[in-house]
Enzyme design. Structure first.
Site, PDB file in Angstrom:
ATOM      1  N   ARG A  18       1.054  -1.465  -0.318  1.00 27.22           N
ATOM      2  CA  ARG A  18      -0.045  -0.393   0.153  1.00 27.22           C
ATOM      3  C   ARG A  18       1.082   1.053  -0.067  1.00 27.22           C
ATOM      4  O   ARG A  18       0.503   2.142  -0.781  1.00 27.22           O
ATOM      5  CB  ARG A  18      -0.502  -0.591   1.438  1.00 27.22           C
ATOM      6  CG  ARG A  18      -2.224  -0.961   1.361  1.00 27.22           C
ATOM      7  CD  ARG A  18      -2.966  -0.759   2.778  1.00 27.22           C
ATOM      8  NE  ARG A  18      -2.482  -2.308   3.068  1.00 27.22           N
ATOM      9  CZ  ARG A  18      -2.730  -2.607   4.718  1.00 27.22           C
ATOM     10  NH1 ARG A  18      -3.504  -2.121   4.921  1.00 27.22           N
ATOM     11  NH2 ARG A  18      -1.683  -3.529   5.077  1.00 27.22           N
ATOM     12  N   GLN A  75      12.241 -13.472   6.946  1.00 27.33           N
ATOM     13  CA  GLN A  75      10.764 -15.276   6.634  1.00 27.33           C
ATOM     14  C   GLN A  75      11.115 -14.918   5.066  1.00 27.33           C
ATOM     15  O   GLN A  75      10.982 -13.534   4.324  1.00 27.33           O
ATOM     16  CB  GLN A  75      10.324 -14.109   7.313  1.00 27.33           C
ATOM     17  CG  GLN A  75       9.004 -14.364   6.436  1.00 27.33           C
ATOM     18  CD  GLN A  75       7.280 -13.779   7.064  1.00 27.33           C
ATOM     19  OE1 GLN A  75       7.302 -12.258   7.395  1.00 27.33           O
ATOM     20  NE2 GLN A  75       5.940 -14.017   6.898  1.00 27.33           N
ATOM     21  N   ASP A 105       5.782  -0.680  12.036  1.00 23.30           N
ATOM     22  CA  ASP A 105       4.741   0.235  11.218  1.00 23.30           C
ATOM     23  C   ASP A 105       4.658   0.971  11.701  1.00 23.30           C
ATOM     24  O   ASP A 105       3.615   1.622  11.346  1.00 23.30           O
ATOM     25  CB  ASP A 105       4.117  -0.155  10.078  1.00 23.30           C
ATOM     26  CG  ASP A 105       2.917  -1.264   9.868  1.00 23.30           C
ATOM     27  OD1 ASP A 105       2.704  -1.649  11.462  1.00 23.30           O
ATOM     28  OD2 ASP A 105       2.267  -1.448   9.429  1.00 23.30           O
ATOM     29  N   GLU A 158     -10.089  -9.312  11.754  1.00 20.14           N
ATOM     30  CA  GLU A 158      -9.755  -8.669  10.713  1.00 20.14           C
ATOM     31  C   GLU A 158     -10.651  -7.871  10.277  1.00 20.14           C
ATOM     32  O   GLU A 158     -11.804  -8.000   9.757  1.00 20.14           O
ATOM     33  CB  GLU A 158      -8.748  -8.874   9.609  1.00 20.14           C
ATOM     34  CG  GLU A 158      -7.362  -9.908   9.750  1.00 20.14           C
ATOM     35  CD  GLU A 158      -6.444  -8.900  11.130  1.00 20.14           C
ATOM     36  OE1 GLU A 158      -6.526  -7.312  10.447  1.00 20.14           O
ATOM     37  OE2 GLU A 158      -6.573  -8.253  11.785  1.00 20.14           O
TER      38      GLU A 158
HETATM   39  C1  UD1 Z   1      -1.691  -5.146  11.217  1.00 17.21           C
HETATM   40  C2  UD1 Z   1      -2.890  -6.214  12.048  1.00 17.21           C
HETATM   41  C3  UD1 Z   1      -4.354  -6.058  12.550  1.00 17.21           C
HETATM   42  C4  UD1 Z   1      -4.120  -4.459  13.154  1.00 17.21           C
HETATM   43  C5  UD1 Z   1      -2.355  -4.023  12.626  1.00 17.21           C
HETATM   44  C6  UD1 Z   1      -3.443  -2.812  13.468  1.00 17.21           C
HETATM   45  C7  UD1 Z   1      -2.472  -8.735  11.112  1.00 17.21           C
HETATM   46  C8  UD1 Z   1      -3.647 -10.149  10.844  1.00 17.21           C
HETATM   47  N1  UD1 Z   1      -3.534  -8.294  11.381  1.00 17.21           N
HETATM   48  O1  UD1 Z   1      -3.005  -5.602  10.566  1.00 17.21           O
HETATM   49  O2  UD1 Z   1      -5.299  -6.412  13.012  1.00 17.21           O
HETATM   50  O3  UD1 Z   1      -5.223  -3.937  13.466  1.00 17.21           O
HETATM   51  O4  UD1 Z   1      -1.900  -4.769  12.568  1.00 17.21           O
HETATM   52  O5  UD1 Z   1      -1.391  -1.293  13.008  1.00 17.21           O
HETATM   53  O6  UD1 Z   1      -1.995  -8.796  12.235  1.00 17.21           O
HETATM   54  N2  UD1 Z   1       4.738  -8.496   8.480  1.00 17.21           N
HETATM   55  C9  UD1 Z   1       5.750  -9.237   8.083  1.00 17.21           C
HETATM   56  N3  UD1 Z   1       5.587 -10.593   7.782  1.00 17.21           N
HETATM   57  C10 UD1 Z   1       4.798 -10.884   6.739  1.00 17.21           C
HETATM   58  C11 UD1 Z   1       3.239  -9.906   6.641  1.00 17.21           C
HETATM   59  C12 UD1 Z   1       3.350  -9.070   7.756  1.00 17.21           C
HETATM   60  O7  UD1 Z   1       6.857  -9.095   8.889  1.00 17.21           O
HETATM   61  O8  UD1 Z   1       3.916 -12.234   6.009  1.00 17.21           O
HETATM   62  C13 UD1 Z   1       4.814  -7.487   8.872  1.00 17.21           C
HETATM   63  C14 UD1 Z   1       4.535  -5.953   7.800  1.00 17.21           C
HETATM   64  O9  UD1 Z   1       5.959  -5.449   7.910  1.00 17.21           O
HETATM   65  C15 UD1 Z   1       3.973  -4.930   9.133  1.00 17.21           C
HETATM   66  C16 UD1 Z   1       3.797  -6.218  10.223  1.00 17.21           C
HETATM   67  O10 UD1 Z   1       3.086  -6.956   9.731  1.00 17.21           O
HETATM   68  O11 UD1 Z   1       4.717  -4.331  10.324  1.00 17.21           O
HETATM   69  C17 UD1 Z   1       2.168  -5.662   9.586  1.00 17.21           C
HETATM   70  O12 UD1 Z   1       1.386  -5.775   8.228  1.00 17.21           O
HETATM   71  P1  UD1 Z   1       0.490  -5.463   8.102  1.00 17.21           P
HETATM   72  O13 UD1 Z   1       0.435  -5.855   6.530  1.00 17.21           O
HETATM   73  O14 UD1 Z   1       0.751  -3.311   8.172  1.00 17.21           O
HETATM   74  O15 UD1 Z   1      -0.920  -5.245   8.841  1.00 17.21           O
HETATM   75  P2  UD1 Z   1      -2.445  -4.503   8.754  1.00 17.21           P
HETATM   76  O16 UD1 Z   1      -2.539  -5.403   7.600  1.00 17.21           O
HETATM   77  O17 UD1 Z   1      -1.511  -3.724   9.645  1.00 17.21           O
HETATM   78 CA    CA Z   2       0.140  -2.327   9.153  1.00 15.95          CA
END
Ligand code: UD1
Ligand code: CA
Length: 465
Positions: A18, A75, A105, A158
């Site tokens: 995004r 990962q 983030d 979610e």
């Molecule tokens: C996530 C949470 C959501 C919460 C939100 C708060 C989940 C499923 N959802 O959603 O409940 O309200 O954060 O900010 O956990 N990442 C990895 N590996 C992956 C996927 C993500 O390291 O395979 C890391 C991303 O780089 C990021 C963090 O995890 O820093 C969160 O991932 P993101 O995709 O931003 O989740 P949200 O949709 O924001």
């Molecule tokens: Ca996020």
């Protein structure tokens, strides 16, 4: 009693789709530092002794940027937040203490909020404690914290998987948790990617725990702002403006006057002394330090520089430079990297300085270029003086002694030395060293032809022109 050790896992492997950016999200600059560094700082201030960052997308760039500041877990494929935490499992095999889990983030999170979460977790004896927040506006794409009629946490859903009723819930998951480590990895093995995004959600472990009757707690953050996540550049700008305000507030409360906070941009690590005034449209960036009673701006841009006390910088740029006390810079000066200016010196309008030491009480008031040079104390550099430091191939040095007077429009062709106390006549191109206390004149003598102009006028009128 010693405090139990605390380890943190920061998830920063995601593709950050995004953001629509070639730069991985953890490296996006925010008030002078990469976004991820704020999470590492918060962990440190919360007393975390070991931080593991999960990297994946652009892993090498992220690892390079944070080399030596944390450990890394790879990962390989980004299959979701649950899968991200799983990637750190090997590194935590022998660890059975508390584990803080954070997304990469949410840069506004602070040590106090994290410490409070950990304390609550420890006092309650829960297997998992979620940091939640109640937003004053629509909860958008955040996961929602679900509670039963008695207020007990039962799970997280979610936004993409939520029913309309669940979407109406205002309490969100911040993605910051404290877990009992072995219980977390045990539960993660049972998480399945059966949801709208086909991902292994970390959020699912909360429902798994509660369905087994294990104790889960949620702590509502006292300030919802610290939990804001950055997923788009719109959110990045929003978080940046809140962070800027936090920085400006800290400075103002420590005795710095900021005339117009909404038009002042100061990076997180900048330090400014008491009774300094910062005028609008000013940028103070990087690791800059500024002393007391200075006047900075309007319209100054100062980056990675050190400035003493009572110095004024008006409408000028100062980069990787050092200015002493009582220095006056500008308007419209450009101090480039390697400039050092001694106490009481004046660098005026349209003066450019680069890689040069200007000692105390030097006046360089207008229209000058001084590069690769040394200017001794109490010297006066006339308007339009140029150090010609570049011969098209190499740079050469100009050395001007103490108490020199360089007349206007002198051209000092380096390498060249002007001895202490010497004078250079205006408009002189100087190619040879000038001994101390002497005068160098290098220009054609003036020829005056009396009556020449009048004769010329008369000639042209008699020829009828
Ligand atoms: C996530 C949470 C959501 C919460 C939100 C708060 C989940 C499923 N959802 O959603 O409940 O309200 O954060 O900010 O956990 N990442 C990895 N590996 C992956 C996927 C993500 O390291 O395979 C890391 C991303 O780089 C990021 C963090 O995890 O820093 C969160 O991932 P993101 O995709 O931003 O989740 P949200 O949709 O924001
Ligand atoms: Ca996020």
């Amino acid at each position: 009693m010693s405090t139990p050790s605390l380890t943190a896992v920061v998830m920063a492997a995601g593709k950050s789709t995004r953001m629509k950016s070639r730069l991985p999200k953890p490296l996006h600059p925010l008030c002078g530092k990469p976004l991820l560094s704020y999470l590492l700082d918060a962990c440190q201030s919360a007393g975390v002794s070991r931080t593991i960052v999960v990297v994946g997308h652009e892993a090498e760039r992220v690892q390079q940027a944070f080399h030596g500041q944390c450990e890394f877990a790879l990962q390989e494929e980004q299959l979701g937040t649950g899968h991200a935490v799983m990637s750190a499992r090997e590194l935590l095999e022998d660890y059975d203490g508390d584990l803080l889990v954070l997304p990469g983030d949410t840069p506004l999170i602070d040590g106090d909020t994290l410490r409070h979460l950990v304390e609550h977790h420890r006092a309650s004896g829960a297997v998992a404690t979620v940091l939640s927040a109640v937003l004053p506006h629509d909860a958008g794409m955040y996961g929602r914290v679900l509670r039963d009629s008695g207020g007990k946490v039962v799970g997280i859903v979610e936004a993409k998987d939520a029913t309309p009723e669940q979407l109406a819930v205002r309490e969100i998951n911040t993605s910051i948790y404290c877990f009992h480590t072995p219980a977390l990895f045990h539960a993660l093995q049972e998480v399945r990617p059966e949801n709208a995004q086909g991902e292994y959600y970390l959020t699912d472990v909360i429902g798994l725990f509660t369905s087994r009757g294990e104790k889960v707690e949620a702590v509502v953050a006292s300030d919802w702002q610290v939990t804001l996540g950055v997923n788009t550049r719109v959110e990045l700008a929003d978080v940046a403006s809140r962070l800027r305000w936090r920085i400006l507030e800290r400075l103002m409360l420590s005795g710095v006057t900021i005339i117009d906070p909404s038009n002042t941009y100061i990076d997180a690590d900048v330090q400014i002394g008491q009774d300094t005034t910062v005028h609008p449209n000013t940028y103070i960036l990087g690791s800059t330090t500024i002393g007391e009673e200075c006047e900075i701006g309007p319209m100054a841009r100062i980056e990675n520089s050190q400035i003493g006390n009572r110095t004024r910088v008006l409408a000028s740029q100062v980069v990787e430079s050092r200015l002493g006390d009582d220095v006056r810079v500008g308007p419209f000066a450009n101090l480039r990297p390697g400039t050092v200016v001694g106490n009481g010196s004046k660098i005026g309008d349209f003066v450019e300085v680069k890689n040069a030491i200007i000692e105390e009480n030097v006046s360089m008031a207008h229209l000058t270029y001084v590069g690769d040079a040394h200017v001794g104390a109490n010297s006066n550099i006339g308007a339009g003086t140029i150090t010609c430091n570049y011969d098209g191939r190499r740079k050469h040095r100009t050395v001007i002694g103490k108490g020199c007077f360089i007349g206007s429009h002198a051209t000092l062709i380096a390498p060249v030395q002007i001895g202490d106390g010497a004078y250079v006549a205006a408009a002189s191109p100087i190619t040879e060293d000038v001994p101390p206390d002497s005068l160098a004149i290098a220009r054609c003598r003036q020829v005056v032809k009396e009556g020449w102009a009048k004769r010329r006028r008369e000639e042209s009128s008699s020829s009828g022109g």
